[in-house]
Design a protein around this motif. Sequence first.
Motif, PDB file in Angstrom:
ATOM      1  N   GLY A   1       0.795  -1.218   0.000  1.00 61.00           N
ATOM      2  CA  GLY A   1       0.000   0.000   0.000  1.00 61.00           C
ATOM      3  C   GLY A   1       0.826   1.265   0.000  1.00 61.00           C
ATOM      4  O   GLY A   1       0.378   2.310   0.484  1.00 61.00           O
ATOM      5  N   LEU A   2       2.037   1.216  -0.568  1.00 65.52           N
ATOM      6  CA  LEU A   2       2.934   2.367  -0.536  1.00 65.52           C
ATOM      7  C   LEU A   2       2.653   3.269  -1.738  1.00 65.52           C
ATOM      8  O   LEU A   2       2.756   2.838  -2.888  1.00 65.52           O
ATOM      9  N   SER A   3       2.324   4.518  -1.460  1.00 61.75           N
ATOM     10  CA  SER A   3       2.036   5.489  -2.518  1.00 61.75           C
ATOM     11  C   SER A   3       2.762   6.795  -2.219  1.00 61.75           C
ATOM     12  O   SER A   3       2.730   7.281  -1.082  1.00 61.75           O
ATOM     13  N   PHE A   4       3.413   7.336  -3.214  1.00 61.19           N
ATOM     14  CA  PHE A   4       4.064   8.649  -3.082  1.00 61.19           C
ATOM     15  C   PHE A   4       4.441   9.129  -4.473  1.00 61.19           C
ATOM     16  O   PHE A   4       4.354   8.395  -5.461  1.00 61.19           O
ATOM     17  N   SER A   5       4.862  10.382  -4.558  1.00 63.03           N
ATOM     18  CA  SER A   5       5.328  10.934  -5.827  1.00 63.03           C
ATOM     19  C   SER A   5       6.633  11.675  -5.601  1.00 63.03           C
ATOM     20  O   SER A   5       6.949  12.079  -4.474  1.00 63.03           O
ATOM     21  N   LEU A   6       7.374  11.835  -6.663  1.00 60.58           N
ATOM     22  CA  LEU A   6       8.628  12.572  -6.633  1.00 60.58           C
ATOM     23  C   LEU A   6       8.602  13.537  -7.814  1.00 60.58           C
ATOM     24  O   LEU A   6       8.504  13.115  -8.964  1.00 60.58           O
ATOM     25  N   GLU A   7       8.679  14.822  -7.498  1.00 56.66           N
ATOM     26  CA  GLU A   7       8.553  15.856  -8.515  1.00 56.66           C
ATOM     27  C   GLU A   7       9.908  16.499  -8.792  1.00 56.66           C
ATOM     28  O   GLU A   7      10.829  16.422  -7.976  1.00 56.66           O
ATOM     29  N   PRO A   8      10.050  17.163  -9.956  1.00 60.69           N
ATOM     30  CA  PRO A   8      11.292  17.881 -10.244  1.00 60.69           C
ATOM     31  C   PRO A   8      11.624  18.863  -9.123  1.00 60.69           C
ATOM     32  O   PRO A   8      10.756  19.551  -8.605  1.00 60.69           O
ATOM     33  N   GLY A   9      12.893  18.887  -8.751  1.00 60.97           N
ATOM     34  CA  GLY A   9      13.347  19.784  -7.699  1.00 60.97           C
ATOM     35  C   GLY A   9      13.317  19.191  -6.312  1.00 60.97           C
ATOM     36  O   GLY A   9      13.787  19.823  -5.361  1.00 60.97           O
ATOM     37  N   GLU A  10      12.787  17.968  -6.167  1.00 65.34           N
ATOM     38  CA  GLU A  10      12.650  17.372  -4.841  1.00 65.34           C
ATOM     39  C   GLU A  10      13.814  16.451  -4.494  1.00 65.34           C
ATOM     40  O   GLU A  10      14.362  15.750  -5.352  1.00 65.34           O
ATOM     41  N   LEU A  11      14.147  16.449  -3.221  1.00 68.52           N
ATOM     42  CA  LEU A  11      15.108  15.517  -2.636  1.00 68.52           C
ATOM     43  C   LEU A  11      14.350  14.695  -1.610  1.00 68.52           C
ATOM     44  O   LEU A  11      13.823  15.234  -0.633  1.00 68.52           O
ATOM     45  N   LEU A  12      14.250  13.399  -1.850  1.00 66.19           N
ATOM     46  CA  LEU A  12      13.460  12.512  -1.007  1.00 66.19           C
ATOM     47  C   LEU A  12      14.369  11.508  -0.326  1.00 66.19           C
ATOM     48  O   LEU A  12      15.098  10.759  -0.999  1.00 66.19           O
TER      49      LEU A  12
END
Length: 208
Positions: free
Chosen positions: A19-30
């Motif tokens: 059930g893991l959901s997330f997003s990674l957008e330009p400019g982000e450090l995760l």
Amino acid sequence: MLAVSELACLKGDRLLFRGLSFSLEPGELLRVAGPNGVGKTSLLRLLAGLTQPEAGEVRWHGTPLARAREDFHRGLLYLGHAAALNDLLTPLENLRFACAAAGDEAEETACVRALERIGLAAQLDLPARVLSQGQRRRVGLARLFLSAARPLWILDEPFTALDVNAVADLAATLSAHCEAGGAVMLTTHQEAPFARAPRVLDLGGRAC
């Protein structure tokens, strides 16, 4: 850029997360956080296409990864925790080979600068078999200085075995990549002087 929906991951017969959901957008450090064994490396390998999820979907710019795999891999730099070196080659030869295999143009002078920057100026012409584990790790990390054109960097424990100055330089490189519109996803147990605090994805509460 990268969108993950309802992802589940098995390792052997053990369910690491679901059930893991997330997003990674330009400019982000995760930063992916959590205790050992919770699935941090497994998640990075899954996103890099080295393993398949038990369930869920990964999208690259809105397209399922299964249909965008070629475009995705052109935009990805993945560095795992283990160094993948030919022991008979020098750091310079290994770096040039890795870049060529990935389709990146890297002139010898640029590779030398990258290796010097990561702290391997004195080891350029030594065979990789005589390098320490930390030095072997640095050979792979030198690719970061040559891969600005790849927007997504996925890195497993990139700061391991680096001294304070190298940690600061690498943190600045990752921050600059994000400021230029790239994105970075990493695991680390070390504190690093990023320009902005990373967003944290904590897998600890999802361990099964």
